[in-house]
Design a protein around this motif. Structure first.
Motif, short mmCIF file in Angstrom:
data_model
loop_
_atom_site.label_atom_id
_atom_site.label_comp_id
_atom_site.label_asym_id
_atom_site.label_seq_id
_atom_site.Cartn_x
_atom_site.Cartn_y
_atom_site.Cartn_z
N PRO A 87 -5.68 -2.13 -0.99
CA PRO A 87 -4.22 -2.14 -1.16
C PRO A 87 -3.83 -1.66 -2.55
O PRO A 87 -4.62 -1.73 -3.49
CB PRO A 87 -3.86 -3.61 -0.95
N LYS B 262 0.85 -1.18 0.00
CA LYS B 262 0.00 0.00 0.00
C LYS B 262 0.89 1.23 0.00
O LYS B 262 1.77 1.39 0.85
CB LYS B 262 -0.89 0.00 1.25
N CYS C 233 -6.78 -2.55 5.31
CA CYS C 233 -6.79 -3.32 4.06
C CYS C 233 -7.40 -4.70 4.27
O CYS C 233 -8.15 -5.20 3.42
CB CYS C 233 -5.37 -3.46 3.51
N THR D 203 -10.20 -7.55 -2.68
CA THR D 203 -9.56 -6.55 -3.54
C THR D 203 -10.31 -6.48 -4.86
O THR D 203 -10.60 -7.49 -5.49
CB THR D 203 -8.10 -6.94 -3.79
#
Lengths: 230, 253
Positions: free
Chosen positions: B61, B12, B54, B74
């Motif tokens: 991320p 990140k 995250c 994600t």
């Protein structure tokens, strides 16, 4: 000139100075303010024209009466009151119409801008609670809608209060302001569809659009920013 | 056993305008089993909170993947992430972060209402949790009328009201005195014993001593892991604290 009915006014005509007695004072926006009317006394010789106002009897057909007068009197110009108004006040009425439309557009834009700015201020103030809501999993629409509901409630109250004030004190206040231009007695001829439906609807749409646009920022997933601890 | 939460090569970067990106996480990989209790420790600014955010779907991320309960987080739209946070994840923040216009009870039941649970059902569940955490008599008060420790207990009630499978805590005892902190940690341990997976960020060895695994972070990366033997009795906590106090300097913390 401070004159009132009953006062004597000296005017000069072809035969010298004459005293006339005022019978009334009338607002006349086309004549720079006011028109005074007097009874008799002046020698006008052959007038250029004489205006005569006639009321049609109930049930009479104005167009037929106008046609009859034109046939009966050679050189007579007869008009309906609407045509007469258009001929004498046409440019003034057109200007007023433009001013009214412009003020509607400007006021709608200003209300939308205020709503957007107000929403921005509220979002900044409520960043913490909104971050909590977002972190807990509240949908962005829920965060946005709370401002939409608040501002539309405020707008609705404003529209109702505005309509009541316009219907009660509106003519007096506008008359006081317009007296500067020589029109102290203003009568509102409101079209209910425009005044109580179209205008509020335009304001509601403007506020809803502005609030929704401004609220997009607050509904974005920035919960982690406001809740960060290290 | 299939892990409940898996992070693979997470990175990140925070990008300020016209500035070089600042790496907050670097190549972080970990797996958390269902029912586990994991603590992340490290100095301020090492990326603990960023990692927690995250892993919990609060932040995305820059690269790498997070798989939660078989679903990759994600790349999911925020609406889907919000729904997952609402129904499956509980949060306890360092500062309780309640809505000031609502009573304590209303704040506790809020996630239940947002999830669409029946009002009577979620209120009953909230009252049960409040009773279990010792704040049953306070729930009708405004949040300004209760202490920080009581607020943090309410925060745990709120985190558990939707029966989450995992509870993330970011310095949950950071703003509390020793007594209140011990009570709050006891409540989180109870939730863990009841089946909830717990993942905490802390600077405090007393908090970390109650977990099963401690991850040490520095400069955005996990640099070491310590696993405890099962806790036999309360006296073991002191021994764990001593273990950690000697382990942490050894890994550079």
């Amino acid at each position: 000139m401070a004159l009132s009915p009953g006062d004597t006014l000296k005017l000069q005509d072809g035969s010298g100075w004459q005293s006339v007695r005022l019978t009334g004072v009338y607002q006349d926006i086309t004549n720079g303010g006011r028109t005074a009317k007097a009874a008799g006394g002046l020698s006008c010789g052959n007038p250029i024209w004489v205006t005569v106002n006639l009321d049609a009897a109930p049930g009479g057909a104005p167009e037929q009466i106008i046609a009859d007068f034109k046939t009966a009197f050679e050189g007579l110009r007869a008009y309906s009151m609407s045509d007469y108004s258009a001929q004498t006040l046409g440019p003034t009425l057109a200007s007023l119409g433009v001013a009214v439309r412009a003020s509607l557009i400007v006021s709608t834009v200003v209300v939308a801008l205020i709503a957007a700015l107000f929403t921005g201020v509220l979002l900044t103030r409520d960043a913490g609670p909104n971050a909590v809501l977002r972190a807990l999993g509240a949908p962005g629409a829920l965060v946005r809608n709370q401002y939409l509901v608040r501002l539309l409630a405020l707008l609705s109250a404003g529209v109702v209060i505005g309509a009541v004030l316009a219907g009660t004190a509106g003519e007096a206040v506008t008359g006081a302001l317009m007296s500067i231009l020589g029109a102290p007695r203003i009568s509102f001829c409101a079209n209910p569809l425009i005044s109580y439906l179209a205008c509020p609807a335009a304001l509601i749409l403007a506020v809803a659009a502005a609030t929704a646009a401004a609220g997009q920022g607050g509904a974005k997933p920035r919960a982690h920013t406001a809740l960060r601890t290290d | 056993m299939t892990p409940l939460l898996t992070a693979t090569e997470l990175a990140k970067d925070y990008q300020a305008r016209a500035a070089m990106p600042v790496p907050a996480l670097r190549n972080v990989s970990l797996a958390v089993q269902p029912g586990d209790c994991v603590t992340i420790m490290g100095p301020s600014g090492c990326g603990k909170t960023t990692l927690l955010n995250c892993l919990s779907g609060l932040d995305s991320p820059s690269s790498g993947t997070v798989v939660f309960d078989g679903q990759e987080l994600t790349g999911l739209p925020e609406k889907t992430l919000a729904a997952i946070r609402l129904r499956r994840i509980g949060f306890v923040f360092q500062h309780p972060a309640f809505l000031p216009a609502l009573s304590l009870l209303d704040n506790i039941v809020l996630p239940g209402f947002l999830a669409g649970s029946a009002r009577a059902e979620v209120v009953a569940r909230a009252r049960r949790l409040a009773a279990a955490t010792g704040i049953a008599d306070l729930v009708d008060r405004n949040i300004s009328q209760v202490s920080g420790g009581q607020l943090q207990r309410a925060a745990i009630c709120r985190a558990l009201v939707n029966n989450p499978v995992i509870v993330f805590g970011d310095e949950p005892t950071g703003a509390l005195n020793r007594t209140a902190a011990a009570e709050v940690l006891g409540l989180l341990s109870d939730a863990n014993r009841d089946g909830a997976t717990i993942m905490l960020v802390t600077h405090d060895v007393r908090v970390a001593a109650r977990s099963r695994r401690v991850l040490a972070m520095a400069d955005g990366a996990i640099i070491a892991e310590h696993r405890f033997e099962p806790l036999s009795d309360s006296a073991g906590l002191g021994a764990r604290e001593k273990q950690l106090s000697s382990w942490l300097p050894g890994v550079g913390l």
